[in-house]
Design a protein around this motif. Structure first.
Motif, PDB file in Angstrom:
ATOM      1  N   GLY A 163       2.269  26.229 -12.010  1.00  0.00           N
ATOM      2  CA  GLY A 163       2.565  27.529 -11.273  1.00  0.00           C
ATOM      3  C   GLY A 163       1.300  28.071 -10.564  1.00  0.00           C
ATOM      4  N   SER A 164       0.171  27.048 -10.846  1.00  0.00           N
ATOM      5  CA  SER A 164      -1.126  27.407 -10.195  1.00  0.00           C
ATOM      6  C   SER A 164      -1.872  26.153  -9.645  1.00  0.00           C
ATOM      7  N   ARG A 165      -1.574  25.116 -10.359  1.00  0.00           N
ATOM      8  CA  ARG A 165      -2.527  23.658 -10.002  1.00  0.00           C
ATOM      9  C   ARG A 165      -1.740  22.632 -10.709  1.00  0.00           C
ATOM     10  N   PRO A 166      -1.762  21.445 -10.039  1.00  0.00           N
ATOM     11  CA  PRO A 166      -1.258  20.339 -10.640  1.00  0.00           C
ATOM     12  C   PRO A 166      -2.265  19.803 -11.937  1.00  0.00           C
ATOM     13  N   VAL A 167      -1.537  19.610 -13.252  1.00  0.00           N
ATOM     14  CA  VAL A 167      -2.105  19.441 -14.338  1.00  0.00           C
ATOM     15  C   VAL A 167      -2.198  18.063 -14.883  1.00  0.00           C
ATOM     16  N   LEU A 168      -1.233  17.315 -13.959  1.00  0.00           N
ATOM     17  CA  LEU A 168      -1.071  15.912 -14.445  1.00  0.00           C
ATOM     18  C   LEU A 168      -0.795  15.170 -13.407  1.00  0.00           C
ATOM     19  N   GLY A 169      -1.152  13.995 -12.977  1.00  0.00           N
ATOM     20  CA  GLY A 169      -0.698  13.089 -11.916  1.00  0.00           C
ATOM     21  C   GLY A 169      -0.520  11.795 -12.339  1.00  0.00           C
ATOM     22  N   VAL A 170       0.292  11.096 -11.506  1.00  0.00           N
ATOM     23  CA  VAL A 170       0.890   9.594 -11.746  1.00  0.00           C
ATOM     24  C   VAL A 170       0.774   9.259 -10.302  1.00  0.00           C
ATOM     25  N   LEU A 202       0.952  -1.334  -0.062  1.00  0.00           N
ATOM     26  CA  LEU A 202      -0.059  -0.076   0.056  1.00  0.00           C
ATOM     27  C   LEU A 202       0.763   1.290  -0.186  1.00  0.00           C
ATOM     28  N   TRP A 203       1.834   1.276  -1.100  1.00  0.00           N
ATOM     29  CA  TRP A 203       2.643   2.644  -1.301  1.00  0.00           C
ATOM     30  C   TRP A 203       2.616   2.853  -2.785  1.00  0.00           C
ATOM     31  N   GLY A 204       3.345   3.819  -2.838  1.00  0.00           N
ATOM     32  CA  GLY A 204       3.401   4.252  -4.492  1.00  0.00           C
ATOM     33  C   GLY A 204       4.193   5.298  -4.751  1.00  0.00           C
ATOM     34  N   THR A 205       4.749   5.570  -5.941  1.00  0.00           N
ATOM     35  CA  THR A 205       5.410   6.857  -6.498  1.00  0.00           C
ATOM     36  C   THR A 205       4.656   7.679  -6.798  1.00  0.00           C
ATOM     37  N   LEU A 206       4.631   8.946  -6.403  1.00  0.00           N
ATOM     38  CA  LEU A 206       3.785  10.051  -6.857  1.00  0.00           C
ATOM     39  C   LEU A 206       4.623  11.129  -7.525  1.00  0.00           C
ATOM     40  N   ILE A 207       3.978  11.347  -8.612  1.00  0.00           N
ATOM     41  CA  ILE A 207       4.611  12.262  -9.851  1.00  0.00           C
ATOM     42  C   ILE A 207       3.257  12.995 -10.337  1.00  0.00           C
ATOM     43  N   ALA A 208       3.738  14.526  -9.941  1.00  0.00           N
ATOM     44  CA  ALA A 208       2.785  15.598 -10.463  1.00  0.00           C
ATOM     45  C   ALA A 208       3.680  16.416 -11.350  1.00  0.00           C
TER      46      ALA A 208
END
Length: 278
Positions: free
Chosen positions: A125-132, A115-121
């Motif tokens: 400059g204002s908000r996250p537009v892509l998330g993995v 129950l863990w993971g690698t987070l990539i956003a």
């Protein structure tokens, strides 16, 4: 480490640019996974970086995965910023920042739980537009952007969608741990909310947010998060039709108190219960 992500005029990305950055995020996840997998369920040293703040474990896998991602960013997009859990922030010149948590859920990692993971956003400059959110042991990769939300596995791609839930009385609530909440008004508000839902479960870290996006649970309530704990999860949940804010309904990409819900009705009811906390 700065407490918040850098602010700048939002960068308008074309569909072609966002597609290219999505492919690059997959490459980052591949690099991190290759660095992490040899260490999972292996005997390894665990350092405590928490000090007076309490136990905060970190391993060679955390550091190696962030190193691998940072090397790839430097080689491919040297003008982009980086905001990572293990190695801190590096300013860029484009307004775009990669927000990295190499292993979100290190406590689960060191105890052999998947129950863990690698987070990539990718933050504009204002908000996250892509998330993995990548779970390299189980082979699950959750991706979200304005193109939609999907689960990518060896078998293919599956669209993600939150499930309907009419109210708190029908909701399944997850939180990583009750000790996240500051004793007093914050913990009291969380405890009162737990009494209104159908079931409360603990653990999960980033994996629970992805299960919300996939329609398996309804509500997540947490506190004390950092930007790298949540930035990647925002596009995944929102693209799946869910809602994720702070406890007052505002943006939560800087962390702090976070409320995520699949159904707008549950989100509104939970906000009513939590917004009283100053």
């Amino acid at each position: 480490m700065p407490a918040t992500l850098p602010r700048s005029t939002p960068i308008a990305l074309s569909d072609a640019q966002l597609s290219a950055y999505t492919a690059f995020a997959h490459a980052l996840a591949d690099a991190a996974g290759a660095a992490i997998r040899p260490h999972f369920r292996a005997r390894l040293a665990v350092d405590d970086k928490g000090g007076t703040r309490g136990y905060d474990p970190v391993t060679i896998a955390d550091r190696a995965a962030e190193d691998a991602m940072c090397r790839l960013i430097t080689a491919t997009h040297p003008d982009h910023g980086v905001f990572g859990e293990e190695h801190g922030a590096r300013a860029g010149s484009t307004g775009l920042t990669w927000v990295l948590d190499p292993i979100d859920g290190t406590r689960a990692f060191i105890t052999g739980m998947p129950l863990w993971g690698t987070l990539i956003a990718l933050y504009d400059g204002s908000r996250p537009v892509l998330g993995v959110m990548d779970q390299p042991y189980t082979g699950e990769r959750f991706v979200g952007s304005r193109f939609g939300a999907e689960l990518v596995t060896r078998e293919g791609r599956t669209a993600l969608a939150v499930r309907p839930c009419a109210g708190l009385g029908e909701a399944v609530l997850y939180s990583t741990h009750p000790d996240l909440f500051v004793p007093g008004a914050e913990r009291a508000a969380f405890d009162a909310l737990c009494k209104q839902v159908r079931m409360t479960r603990y653990s999960g870290d980033c994996y629970a947010y992805c299960m919300l996006a996939a329609g398996h649970l309804d509500l997540i309530v947490e506190s004390g998060l950092q930007p790298y704990d949540v930035a990647a999860l925002i596009p995944i949940i929102e693209a799946a039709g869910g809602h994720i804010t702070d406890w007052h309904g505002g943006p939560c990409h800087d962390g702090g108190r976070v409320l995520a819900a699949g159904d707008a009705r549950v989100h509104a009811q939970a906000l009513a219960a939590l917004a009283q906390v100053p």
